[in-house]
Design an enzyme around this catalytic site. Structure first.
Site, mmCIF file in Angstrom:
data_model
loop_
_atom_site.group_PDB
_atom_site.id
_atom_site.type_symbol
_atom_site.label_atom_id
_atom_site.label_comp_id
_atom_site.label_asym_id
_atom_site.label_seq_id
_atom_site.Cartn_x
_atom_site.Cartn_y
_atom_site.Cartn_z
ATOM 1 N N LYS A 55 0.842 -1.205 0.000
ATOM 2 C CA LYS A 55 0.000 0.000 0.000
ATOM 3 C C LYS A 55 0.871 1.247 0.000
ATOM 4 O O LYS A 55 0.613 2.205 -0.720
ATOM 5 C CB LYS A 55 -0.933 -0.009 1.225
ATOM 6 C CG LYS A 55 -2.072 -0.997 1.098
ATOM 7 C CD LYS A 55 -2.856 -1.198 2.386
ATOM 8 C CE LYS A 55 -3.899 -2.300 2.194
ATOM 9 N NZ LYS A 55 -4.612 -2.689 3.410
ATOM 10 N N GLN A 99 -4.824 -1.295 9.582
ATOM 11 C CA GLN A 99 -4.792 -2.636 8.994
ATOM 12 C C GLN A 99 -5.406 -3.664 9.954
ATOM 13 O O GLN A 99 -5.089 -3.698 11.143
ATOM 14 C CB GLN A 99 -3.331 -3.014 8.664
ATOM 15 C CG GLN A 99 -3.171 -4.315 7.907
ATOM 16 C CD GLN A 99 -3.740 -4.288 6.490
ATOM 17 O OE1 GLN A 99 -3.801 -3.239 5.846
ATOM 18 N NE2 GLN A 99 -4.159 -5.438 5.994
ATOM 19 N N ASP A 122 -11.288 3.039 3.877
ATOM 20 C CA ASP A 122 -11.622 1.616 3.908
ATOM 21 C C ASP A 122 -13.131 1.396 3.756
ATOM 22 O O ASP A 122 -13.566 0.280 3.469
ATOM 23 C CB ASP A 122 -11.225 1.035 5.280
ATOM 24 C CG ASP A 122 -10.017 0.131 5.222
ATOM 25 O OD1 ASP A 122 -9.783 -0.486 4.170
ATOM 26 O OD2 ASP A 122 -9.313 0.041 6.247
HETATM 27 N N1 GUN Z 1 -7.139 -6.603 6.171
HETATM 28 C C1 GUN Z 1 -7.513 -7.349 5.103
HETATM 29 N N2 GUN Z 1 -8.175 -6.590 4.196
HETATM 30 C C2 GUN Z 1 -8.228 -5.344 4.708
HETATM 31 C C3 GUN Z 1 -8.765 -4.121 4.232
HETATM 32 O O1 GUN Z 1 -9.377 -4.026 3.153
HETATM 33 N N3 GUN Z 1 -8.599 -3.051 5.056
HETATM 34 C C4 GUN Z 1 -7.973 -3.127 6.258
HETATM 35 N N4 GUN Z 1 -7.877 -2.020 6.991
HETATM 36 N N5 GUN Z 1 -7.458 -4.248 6.727
HETATM 37 C C5 GUN Z 1 -7.587 -5.347 5.956
#
Ligand code: GUN
Length: 298
Positions: A55, A99, A122
């Site tokens: 990311k 996350q 998100d």
């Molecule tokens: N962990 C797995 N997928 C995601 C996501 O789309 N966003 C976040 N914040 N954590 C994750």
């Protein structure tokens, strides 16, 4: 015999990232705004470390202001909330992502709901979930994985899914539920299945669109699939694979790809399908958050 088209999520994501990079450059040039993304990672979960690194790398390559907060596994709930509060107030930050999964002692709901809805790239805040469910997406953030899946479905079938049956396998808040909302908004007839569903193969057999998001390696087989169906595989499962005669750890989806390709119309591979699209949609949401904050959209 393979009949299905391989949906190249990696190529599509790269194409989208290119246009996000261009729009980012013009936002900076014309309005002096640089999209800012803050990613918070708590603890040492190895898969999360990889996702967060990707990311950050993508955010930088799009020309964003990118910050990462690495927080110790044993951090207190109140310290996490203080960090989110500081990021909520920081004008250089337009998008905040914590996350998941979080260490067990932290309250996921309290933490995700502490993020300002206008910075919730998100799409996990109840305000954004509510707007999506009500079909009011003009100024809402849609969770990145289903948003990316939807773009790939639109490429195959167009934006109006009237008359199509869609089956979503899995009812998570991150994928299954928002995916169902998006498909419904596109006029599909939607069934959401889960671990308590009776005779899952029979339900899936009626699907023109299958979105698999359960975390069960190679679960969906050719004999479940309606000929010509579009299959989106959200699963990322680490399994032992025999590669060149050696047993190695590899990734596989929730769909048995080779088997599915003998019947389906189009299938996303794992890796190279949904994963790259998810990261690019995070960039799209962050760019949008920056534009919305300046009154340029909405
Ligand atoms: N962990 C797995 N997928 C995601 C996501 O789309 N966003 C976040 N914040 N954590 C994750």
């Amino acid at each position: 015999m393979t009949v299905a088209k391989r949906i190249d999520g990696k190529a599509k994501a790269a194409q989208l990232a290119e246009s996000i990079t261009q729009e980012t450059a013009s936002l900076l040039k014309e309005h002096g705004i640089k999209p800012g993304l803050a990613v918070v990672i708590i603890g040492e979960d190895p898969a999360s470390q990889v996702y967060v690194r990707n990311k950050k790398r993508t955010a930088e390559s799009c020309g964003f202001h990118s910050v990462q907060h690495k927080v110790a596994e044993d951090v207190s709930q109140s310290d996490v909330l203080k960090l989110i509060d500081a990021l909520n107030r920081d004008d250089a930050i337009h998008g905040i992502l914590v996350q998941l999964p979080l260490p067990g002692h932290l309250d996921e709901q309290l933490i995700t709901q502490a993020i300002e809805p206008s910075k919730d790239v998100d799409g996990f805040h109840f305000v954004n979930i509510g707007k999506l469910t009500a079909g009011h997406t003009r100024d809402a953030f849609v969770p990145c994985t289903p948003a990316g899946c939807m773009l790939m479905i639109e490429d195959e079938l167009g934006s109006d899914l009237s008359g199509k049956n869609a089956v979503v396998i899995g009812r998570s808040n991150i994928v299954g539920k928002p995916m169902a909302s998006l498909l419904l908004q596109a006029n599909a007839t939607v069934t959401v299945t889960h671990s308590r569903t009776k005779d899952l193969p029979k339900v899936v057999a009626g699907a023109d669109i299958i979105v698999a998001a359960v975390g069960r390696p190679d679960m969906v087989k050719a004999d479940w699939i309606k000929p010509g169906a579009v299959i989106i595989d959200v699963g990322i499962n680490r399994v032992e694979k025999i590669i060149d005669g050696e047993t190695k750890m590899g990734l596989t989806g929730d769909v048995d790809y080779e088997d599915a390709c003998t019947v389906a119309g189009a299938v996303t591979p794992v890796p190279g399908g949904v994963g790259p699209m998810t990261i690019t949609m995070l960039m799209a949401n962050t760019l949008r958050a920056a534009r919305l904050s300046a009154g340029l959209e909405g």
